[in-house]
Each structure stands twice: as structure tokens, then as C-alpha cells.
Design a protein around this motif. Structure first.
Motif, PDB file in Angstrom:
ATOM      1  N   TYR A  98       0.832  -1.202   0.000  1.00 34.45           N
ATOM      2  CA  TYR A  98       0.000   0.000   0.000  1.00 34.45           C
ATOM      3  C   TYR A  98       0.866   1.251   0.000  1.00 34.45           C
ATOM      4  CZ  TYR A  98      -3.478   3.284   1.814  1.00 34.45           C
ATOM      5  OH  TYR A  98      -4.304   4.348   2.009  1.00 34.45           O
ATOM      6  N   ASN A  99       1.922   1.226   0.795  1.00 34.26           N
ATOM      7  CA  ASN A  99       2.800   2.395   0.853  1.00 34.26           C
ATOM      8  C   ASN A  99       3.748   2.464  -0.336  1.00 34.26           C
ATOM      9  OD1 ASN A  99       1.806   3.437   3.243  1.00 34.26           O
ATOM     10  ND2 ASN A  99       3.002   1.971   4.434  1.00 34.26           N
ATOM     11  N   LEU A 100       4.019   1.305  -0.926  1.00 34.26           N
ATOM     12  CA  LEU A 100       4.971   1.268  -2.037  1.00 34.26           C
ATOM     13  C   LEU A 100       4.364   1.800  -3.334  1.00 34.26           C
ATOM     14  CD1 LEU A 100       7.809   0.186  -2.732  1.00 34.26           C
ATOM     15  CD2 LEU A 100       6.710  -1.916  -3.467  1.00 34.26           C
ATOM     16  N   ALA A 101       3.069   1.539  -3.509  1.00 32.07           N
ATOM     17  CA  ALA A 101       2.426   1.788  -4.803  1.00 32.07           C
ATOM     18  C   ALA A 101       2.615   3.201  -5.354  1.00 32.07           C
ATOM     19  CB  ALA A 101       0.950   1.433  -4.719  1.00 32.07           C
ATOM     20  N   PRO A 102       2.376   4.271  -4.570  1.00 29.52           N
ATOM     21  CA  PRO A 102       2.529   5.611  -5.155  1.00 29.52           C
ATOM     22  C   PRO A 102       3.928   5.867  -5.691  1.00 29.52           C
ATOM     23  CG  PRO A 102       1.599   5.762  -2.959  1.00 29.52           C
ATOM     24  CD  PRO A 102       1.970   4.349  -3.168  1.00 29.52           C
ATOM     25  N   TYR A 103       4.953   5.294  -5.019  1.00 26.55           N
ATOM     26  CA  TYR A 103       6.318   5.549  -5.459  1.00 26.55           C
ATOM     27  C   TYR A 103       6.609   4.877  -6.785  1.00 26.55           C
ATOM     28  CZ  TYR A 103       6.505   7.471  -0.894  1.00 26.55           C
ATOM     29  OH  TYR A 103       6.218   8.254   0.178  1.00 26.55           O
ATOM     30  N   PHE A 104       6.034   3.685  -6.987  1.00 25.55           N
ATOM     31  CA  PHE A 104       6.144   3.024  -8.280  1.00 25.55           C
ATOM     32  C   PHE A 104       5.680   3.962  -9.378  1.00 25.55           C
ATOM     33  CE2 PHE A 104       6.807  -1.450  -7.176  1.00 25.55           C
ATOM     34  CZ  PHE A 104       7.416  -1.870  -8.337  1.00 25.55           C
ATOM     35  N   VAL A 105       4.527   4.572  -9.135  1.00 24.81           N
ATOM     36  CA  VAL A 105       3.940   5.406 -10.181  1.00 24.81           C
ATOM     37  C   VAL A 105       4.797   6.626 -10.457  1.00 24.81           C
ATOM     38  CG1 VAL A 105       1.898   6.695 -10.835  1.00 24.81           C
ATOM     39  CG2 VAL A 105       1.666   4.576  -9.591  1.00 24.81           C
ATOM     40  N   ILE A 106       5.270   7.315  -9.389  1.00 23.29           N
ATOM     41  CA  ILE A 106       6.029   8.535  -9.686  1.00 23.29           C
ATOM     42  C   ILE A 106       7.427   8.218 -10.178  1.00 23.29           C
ATOM     43  CG2 ILE A 106       4.782  10.192  -8.255  1.00 23.29           C
ATOM     44  CD1 ILE A 106       7.079   9.946  -6.275  1.00 23.29           C
ATOM     45  N   ILE A 107       8.009   7.132  -9.707  1.00 25.49           N
ATOM     46  CA  ILE A 107       9.371   6.839 -10.160  1.00 25.49           C
ATOM     47  C   ILE A 107       9.377   6.522 -11.649  1.00 25.49           C
ATOM     48  CG2 ILE A 107      11.212   5.132 -10.010  1.00 25.49           C
ATOM     49  CD1 ILE A 107      10.788   5.159  -7.003  1.00 25.49           C
ATOM     50  N   THR A 108       8.370   5.784 -12.118  1.00 22.45           N
ATOM     51  CA  THR A 108       8.343   5.505 -13.554  1.00 22.45           C
ATOM     52  C   THR A 108       8.157   6.792 -14.337  1.00 22.45           C
ATOM     53  OG1 THR A 108       6.019   5.021 -13.337  1.00 22.45           O
ATOM     54  CG2 THR A 108       7.514   3.161 -13.401  1.00 22.45           C
ATOM     55  N   ALA A 109       7.309   7.685 -13.804  1.00 21.63           N
ATOM     56  CA  ALA A 109       7.102   8.954 -14.512  1.00 21.63           C
ATOM     57  C   ALA A 109       8.414   9.726 -14.583  1.00 21.63           C
ATOM     58  CB  ALA A 109       6.030   9.768 -13.816  1.00 21.63           C
ATOM     59  N   LEU A 110       9.156   9.731 -13.456  1.00 20.24           N
ATOM     60  CA  LEU A 110      10.428  10.467 -13.433  1.00 20.24           C
ATOM     61  C   LEU A 110      11.444   9.849 -14.379  1.00 20.24           C
ATOM     62  CD1 LEU A 110      10.978  11.331  -9.706  1.00 20.24           C
ATOM     63  CD2 LEU A 110      11.068  12.876 -11.626  1.00 20.24           C
ATOM     64  N   MET A 111      11.496   8.510 -14.412  1.00 21.70           N
ATOM     65  CA  MET A 111      12.464   7.853 -15.286  1.00 21.70           C
ATOM     66  C   MET A 111      12.174   8.170 -16.737  1.00 21.70           C
ATOM     67  SD  MET A 111      12.874   4.233 -13.402  1.00 21.70           S
ATOM     68  CE  MET A 111      14.025   3.364 -14.413  1.00 21.70           C
ATOM     69  N   ALA A 112      10.908   8.239 -17.076  1.00 22.02           N
ATOM     70  CA  ALA A 112      10.582   8.571 -18.458  1.00 22.02           C
ATOM     71  C   ALA A 112      10.968  10.000 -18.774  1.00 22.02           C
ATOM     72  CB  ALA A 112       9.092   8.361 -18.700  1.00 22.02           C
ATOM     73  N   LEU A 113      10.794  10.902 -17.787  1.00 15.49           N
ATOM     74  CA  LEU A 113      11.176  12.301 -18.014  1.00 15.49           C
ATOM     75  C   LEU A 113      12.660  12.419 -18.355  1.00 15.49           C
ATOM     76  CD1 LEU A 113       9.601  14.625 -15.299  1.00 15.49           C
ATOM     77  CD2 LEU A 113       9.179  14.628 -17.729  1.00 15.49           C
ATOM     78  N   ALA A 114      13.462  11.550 -17.729  1.00 12.66           N
ATOM     79  CA  ALA A 114      14.908  11.686 -17.850  1.00 12.66           C
ATOM     80  C   ALA A 114      15.398  11.548 -19.291  1.00 12.66           C
ATOM     81  CB  ALA A 114      15.605  10.663 -16.971  1.00 12.66           C
ATOM     82  N   VAL A 115      14.721  10.753 -20.111  1.00 10.40           N
ATOM     83  CA  VAL A 115      15.251  10.538 -21.463  1.00 10.40           C
ATOM     84  C   VAL A 115      14.707  11.524 -22.483  1.00 10.40           C
ATOM     85  CG1 VAL A 115      15.729   8.114 -21.143  1.00 10.40           C
ATOM     86  CG2 VAL A 115      13.502   8.815 -21.982  1.00 10.40           C
TER      87      VAL A 115
END
Ligand code: SF4
Ligand code: SF4
Lengths: 354, 158
Positions: A98-115
Motif C-alpha cells: 500500500y505504501n509502495l504503490a505511489p512511489y512506483f507510479v512517480i518513479i516511472t514517470a520520473l524515469m521517463a522524463l529523464a530521457v
């Protein structure tokens, strides 16, 4: 340790002259991480405001106009309110997931931003499989949504998450295939090289008919990827409460909310990069000033995001069977035909080059 | 071949929808329908059809059109209207005649159904368009509609 961090050469050189190499790399990475976090927050907040304003204009309303000049601080105020809120949770939730889920979502968004190539040198991570990386990363985001729905132990959340799974797995195909259609012209997956190819005309012009088809398919399936209306079955307020984030409150809810908007930005900026020449100005009018590329990039992205908002405030929500029919019976076969057409055009040298 | 015509029709209808909302978007700057209420108190006009409260219009000579027939009192489903009347001698004809003393209207009980206004044979009462009806004391919601010293307009009964 020297990643291809080509954000700006000057800062890079300066840092490496000042300190030992390892330390300089670390400082540089931290700096870049901070810059991208800022971009993430600013984009998220700005887009939420823009969405509300645009929605209001589509419905002949005024929209937020009380906080700050014409309401520009409205989303700041909302974010502050969300930060100050209590983080409630359900008793029987799977706490860890439950606590992990939001970070999954934002981390993927951030990783995509990087490229994303914001401008000639403003690209954190110019990986040689850029497009492939983007496609792969954007499908990890759905894991966050599935986890959120599953772990909050709420049937609405679970239904929302399952719908999201079905939807993303289906539309992922169309996103990937429509991008592959364009890869046939560029012959490379690296984003900076894709931009270089477009110096002879944006790809939507170079590839003419099949490129326009690919763009249409990409926009439709991209909208579905971000779970926005008319494909917002995942959240479907009128059916599921709030869908997968029903049980989230405060900042964790805000993460989902911001990630949704940042994902919209990412989808629009991929389209900008692939179809509309990323930071290249039309007809090269600002060729001599490469830093202006950021504005061109953001401008084109803004127009595409406006298109997605236009979709959202025009079309009614699809039913799940209509959603799958659209993908499997229409978009996918058309997409495959389109790839063959594009291959023929590239083979016969019928692309338009300036 | 209905497959391709379906696609064509689908895209056409989607574009039609987008052109409609697009027009709204372009016109939103001029003709937004939002009223920013407390700011535009002075200029805000309610529509003719808006039901604020029941009033009895008086003309310049302080004359109203209510004959005291009590039809409104009977028509009201919640007993909002009370009419206190009296038989008095009409100075012109010298005959005894029913005249109202007070037309009492309890705004707090009114459901704005409009039956009283429809029932009135002489159009003596009508809707006012005021919308700021909250008060601090509910006794102020009981109103006497005919002004003190007002008289029946001559010729209404004919
Ligand atoms: S509007 Fe209806 S409730 Fe109000 S006074 Fe007239 S009849 Fe009674
Ligand atoms: S207001 Fe109309 S219906 Fe009521 S008593 Fe007067 S004339 Fe009769």
C-alpha cells in the motif's frame, strides 16, 4: 563512473575540474535529480491548473480565479492542503504494498522524463535504446496502479486496478507499434538521433500519410495509456468512487494525481519528439539559438496536451467491451497495415525530404 | 466493407463533437455563464422566472388589487397565507363589503410552489426576484403583504 549525462557541458566540466571524479559524478547526479524533481512538481501543478482552466472554458465557466492572479496559485494551495492532511489507511490493507504503490507510479514517470530531449543539451540520459526504454518504462507504471488497487483491500479499488491492467496491456501494443512505424524512417532508437533525422523535415511530414495515421493511433492509445477520459474506466468516478486510489489520502493521493498529469506530459512529449521534431524550430527559424529549443519543445507539447484535454471534455467514457473492441478490432489491425505501408514507402524512397 | 465505413463514420462523429466543444472553448471568454455572486451584488439580475418570495404590488396611490377573496389562502398547501378581513361600509356605494385588513405571508413556510399566485383571480400577488432571503430571526419571515393604510384599487372587482 561517467554516464552520458549531457545536461549542460559547462557545469559538467566545471564540476569535474573542482573535485575528484567520483565526487563530481555524485554531485552532478544529485543536481540532476533535484532539477528533474522540480520539473516533475512544476509540470504536475501547472498541468492540473491548466486542465481545470481548460475544462472551465470548454464548459463556458471561468475556472479557479481566486488564489493569486487569475488563480495561478490555486494548485499550490491545493498541494499545501494535501501535504497537511492526515494519511489515513484501511485496517486490512497490505501495508507494505500500500505504501509502495505511489512511489512506483512517480518513479516511472520520473524515469521517463529523464530521457526526453528538452533541447540540444538538456537531456539527462541519452540512452541508445531511447524509445524502447520509454515503452518499457511506461508499462511499469501500471504495476503501481495494480498494487494500489490490490493492496488497499477495497473492491472498487480492485476493479479499477484490474481495468487498468486490461487497458494498459491492450493499448501498450498500439503505442509501441505506432512508434515503431516511425522508427522505420529514422532507423535508430536513440532520441537525440531521431531529432537529428528531423532536421530534413519533421517526421510527420517526412512520412506523410502513414505518419499521420500513426500519429492518430498514437494519440488515441496514448490517451488510453494515461487513463484519461474517455478511457478513464480506471477511475470512473460515477462507477467506482475514485477507482484505484479510493483508499489513499493526503500526499499519497497527490502522488497519483500528479503522476497522472506528468504521464500526460510524457505522452505528449514523446509525440512531440517522434512526430513534430522535438526542440527543432519550424523551418529552422531559431537555428542559431539552441537554448530556445526548450520553448519550442514545451510549446509543441502544450498544443498536444491541449488536444488531449479537448478529447477529455468532449467524449463520453467508453464501456470496457467498447474499449477492447476499439483496440483489438480497429487500432491493432490498422496499425499493422500502417507499418507495412510505411515499410513500402521507406523502401521505395517515397518519403518527403527537404 | 462496413469495417472501413464504420471507421470513417466514427472519426466523422468524433470530429463533429470536437467542433462543438471547440466552438464553446473559443466563445468562453465572451460569454461565460458564471456569476461571481458576492462581487456582482449590485449588477446581478435574476431571471423573470425566479421565485424569491410572494409580494403584493402597490401603485403610487398606495392601492393594491387584493379583494380579500381568500382563494390564495385556500390554495396554499401548507397554510402559509393568512388573511384577516373585515366587513366595512363602502363609502361610494354605501353597501357593506369584504375588505382585507392584513394579508399575512409566512415566508418561512412557503415552498415557492406558486399555487397562490395562480389561484388569485385579480393578479394581486406575484413573485419577487430577490434572492438574499436569510435573516437572523425567524419572526421577520412573517410578512404583511399589504402596506399600512393601503386601499383596494377601484374597479378591480368588476
Ligand atoms: S407559493 Fe405555495 S406555499 Fe408559498 S404561499 Fe403560495 S401557495 Fe403557499
Ligand atoms: S391575494 Fe388574490 S387570491 Fe388572495 S385574497 Fe387577495 S385577491 Fe384573493
Amino acid at each position: 563512473m561517467n554516464l552520458s549525462l549531457s545536461i549542460t557541458k559547462n557545469i559538467h566540466d566545471w564540476l569535474f575540474n573542482m573535485m575528484p571524479e567520483t565526487l563530481a559524478s555524485l554531485v552532478e547526479m544529485t543536481l540532476i535529480a533535484l532539477i528533474y524533481l522540480t520539473i516533475f512538481a512544476v509540470i504536475g501543478l501547472f498541468l492540473v491548473l491548466l486542465e481545470r482552466k481548460v475544462a472551465a472554458w470548454f464548459q463556458l465557466r471561468i475556472g479557479p480565479n481566486r488564489v493569486g492572479y487569475h488563480g495561478i496559485l490555486q494548485t499550490m494551495a491545493d498541494a499545501l492542503k494535501l501535504v497537511s492532511k492526515e494519511l489515513t489507511g484501511t485496517v486490512n490493507a497490505d501495508k507494505f504494498l500500500y505504501n509502495l504503490a505511489p512511489y512506483f507510479v512517480i518513479i516511472t514517470a520520473l524515469m521517463a522524463l529523464a530521457v526526453l530531449p528538452f533541447s540540444l543539451e538538456f537531456q539527462a540520459f541519452d540512452i541508445n535504446i531511447g524509445i524502447f526504454f520509454l515503452i518499457a518504462i511506461s508499462s511499469i507504471g501500471v504495476i503501481g496502479i495494480l498494487l494500489a488497487g490490490w493492496s488497499s483491500n477495497n473492491k472498487f479499488a480492485l476493479i479499477g486496478a484490474m481495468r487498468s491492467g486490461v487497458q494498459t496491456i491492450s493499448y501498450e501494443l498500439s503505442v509501441g507499434l505506432s512508434l515503431l512505424t516511425m522508427i522505420l524512417i529514422t532507423g535508430t532508437l536513440q532520441l537525440s538521433e531521431i531529432v537529428e533525422v528531423q532536421r530534413n523535415g519533421w517526421l510527420i511530414v517526412q512520412g506523410h500519410i502513414p505518419a499521420v495515421f500513426a500519429f492518430m493511433i498514437y494519440m488515441i492509445s496514448g490517451t488510453a495509456e494515461t487513463n484519461r477520459a474517455p478511457f478513464d474506466l480506471v477511475e470512473a468516478e460515477s462507477e467506482l468512487g475514485a477507482g484505484f486510489h479510493t483508499e489513499y489520502s493526503g500526499m499519497k493521493f497527490a502522488y497519483f494525481f500528479l503522476a497522472e498529469f506528468v504521464n500526460m506530459f510524457i505522452i505528449a512529449s514523446i509525440a512531440t519528439t517522434i512526430f513534430f521534431g522535438a526542440w527543432l524550430s519550424p523551418f529552422g527559424i531559431t537555428e542559431s539559438l539552441p537554448w530556445l529549443g526548450v520553448f519550442w519543445f514545451l510549446g509543441k507539447t502544450l498544443i498536444l496536451m491541449f488536444l488531449m484535454m479537448w478529447f477529455r471534455w468532449t467524449f463520453p467514457r467508453l464501456r470496457i467491451d467498447q474499449l477492447l473492441t476499439l483496440e483489438w478490432k480497429y487500432l491493432l489491425p490498422l496499425n499493422l497495415m500502417n507499418i507495412v505501408l510505411m515499410a513500402l514507402i521507406v523502401w521505395l524512397n517515397l518519403t518527403i525530404q527537404f | 466493407m462496413s469495417y472501413f465505413s464504420d471507421i470513417y463514420k466514427g472519426i466523422k462523429t468524433l470530429l463533429t463533437g470536437m467542433s462543438v466543444t471547440g466552438k464553446y472553448f473559443l466563445h468562453s471568454q465572451k460569454g461565460g455563464i458564471t456569476q461571481q455572486y458576492p462581487d456582482n451584488r449590485e449588477t446581478l439580475k435574476m431571471f423573470e422566472r425566479f421565485r424569491g418570495e410572494v409580494v403584493m404590488p402597490h401603485d403610487v396611490n398606495n392601492q393594491h388589487r387584493c379583494t380579500g377573496c381568500q382563494k390564495c389562502e385556500l390554495a396554499c398547501p401548507n397554510g402559509t397565507i393568512e388573511i384577516i378581513w373585515d366587513r366595512q361600509v363602502d363609502p361610494e356605494t354605501g353597501k357593506k363589503k369584504k375588505l382585507i385588513e392584513k394579508h399575512i405571508y409566512h415566508l418561512g413556510m412557503c415552498t415557492m410552489c406558486g399555487l397562490c399566485i395562480e389561484a388569485c383571480p385579480t393578479d394581486a400577488i406575484k413573485w419577487a426576484q430577490n434572492y438574499e432571503n436569510s435573516v437572523y430571526d425567524r419572526t421577520t419571515l412573517t410578512r404583511v403583504l399589504n402596506k399600512p393604510g393601503s386601499k383596494l384599487m377601484p374597479g378591480v372587482e368588476d
